[in-house]
Design a protein around this motif. Structure first.
Motif, mmCIF file in Angstrom:
data_model
loop_
_atom_site.group_PDB
_atom_site.id
_atom_site.type_symbol
_atom_site.label_atom_id
_atom_site.label_comp_id
_atom_site.label_asym_id
_atom_site.label_seq_id
_atom_site.Cartn_x
_atom_site.Cartn_y
_atom_site.Cartn_z
ATOM 1 N N THR A 18 0.805 -1.241 0.054
ATOM 2 C CA THR A 18 -0.115 0.066 -0.145
ATOM 3 C C THR A 18 0.854 1.477 -0.110
ATOM 4 O O THR A 18 0.302 2.350 -0.202
ATOM 5 N N TYR A 111 -7.377 -4.437 6.470
ATOM 6 C CA TYR A 111 -6.791 -4.731 5.294
ATOM 7 C C TYR A 111 -6.774 -6.203 5.057
ATOM 8 O O TYR A 111 -6.677 -7.024 5.810
ATOM 9 N N ALA A 125 -0.701 2.065 4.405
ATOM 10 C CA ALA A 125 -1.724 2.935 4.263
ATOM 11 C C ALA A 125 -2.463 3.347 5.493
ATOM 12 O O ALA A 125 -2.673 4.415 5.617
ATOM 13 N N GLU A 126 -2.658 2.244 5.993
ATOM 14 C CA GLU A 126 -3.580 2.512 7.380
ATOM 15 C C GLU A 126 -2.734 3.411 8.245
ATOM 16 O O GLU A 126 -3.526 4.408 9.095
ATOM 17 N N PHE A 147 -7.621 3.597 -0.414
ATOM 18 C CA PHE A 147 -7.407 2.407 0.190
ATOM 19 C C PHE A 147 -8.406 1.579 0.172
ATOM 20 O O PHE A 147 -8.325 0.430 -0.012
ATOM 21 N N ASN A 151 -8.409 -2.225 -1.271
ATOM 22 C CA ASN A 151 -8.722 -2.999 -0.433
ATOM 23 C C ASN A 151 -9.831 -4.042 -0.833
ATOM 24 O O ASN A 151 -9.862 -5.250 -0.608
#
Length: 154
Positions: A18, A111, A125-126, A147, A151
């Motif tokens: 990500t 994710y 990314a989170e 994202f 996902n």
């Protein structure tokens, strides 16, 4: 806020990574550096610990930042790789211990492209979304939307 992705070489080979989403969203506010065990990147070495933090587990040997303090940081280093790779990168990069640590607590990953080995572990990314939302960055919603779409894609 500048995001510095210290990326494990194996991560660049995976379609499920990500980090690319972050770079594509933040452009010049995101710097991707491939981690090298024996030759630390000079740009990372030049970052000032007074305005740079690393997102990593709290370490008793390094200062830990709270939510308010993280918003004052100009540079954030995120270790981009699996938990095992991140641990290796951190343990073999003594200079990373010079930066204050910020640990994200109480959030659960959504994710789905890879099995997460830690219950509270977030993907790269989170982590970036969390940070951008903390500082009310104008691109936080864009990254979050990208994202979510990534996902959900096959």
């Amino acid at each position: 806020m500048n995001i510095w992705l210290l990326t494990h070489s194996e991560e660049t080979k995976k379609s499920s990574g990500t980090g690319k989403l972050i770079k594509d969203t933040l452009h010049n506010q995101c710097h991707v550096i491939e981690w090298a065990r024996k030759q630390p990147n000079p740009e990372l070495l030049a970052l000032d610990p007074s305005n740079t933090a690393i997102v990593y587990l709290a370490n008793p040997d390094s200062p830990t930042l709270g939510n308010k303090q993280i918003t004052d940081m100009q540079n954030i280093i995120i270790l981009d790789g699996t938990w095992q790779q991140a641990r290796k990168m951190y343990n073999h990069s003594a200079y990373l211990k010079n930066y204050p640590h910020y640990e994200i607590l109480g959030e659960k990953s959504i994710y789905s492209k890879r099995r997460n080995q830690k219950a509270a572990g977030l993907c790269t990314a989170e982590v970036a979304i969390h940070l951008l939302e903390k500082v009310k960055h104008p691109k936080s919603a864009t990254l979050r939307d990208r994202f979510y779409a990534f996902n959900q894609s096959q």
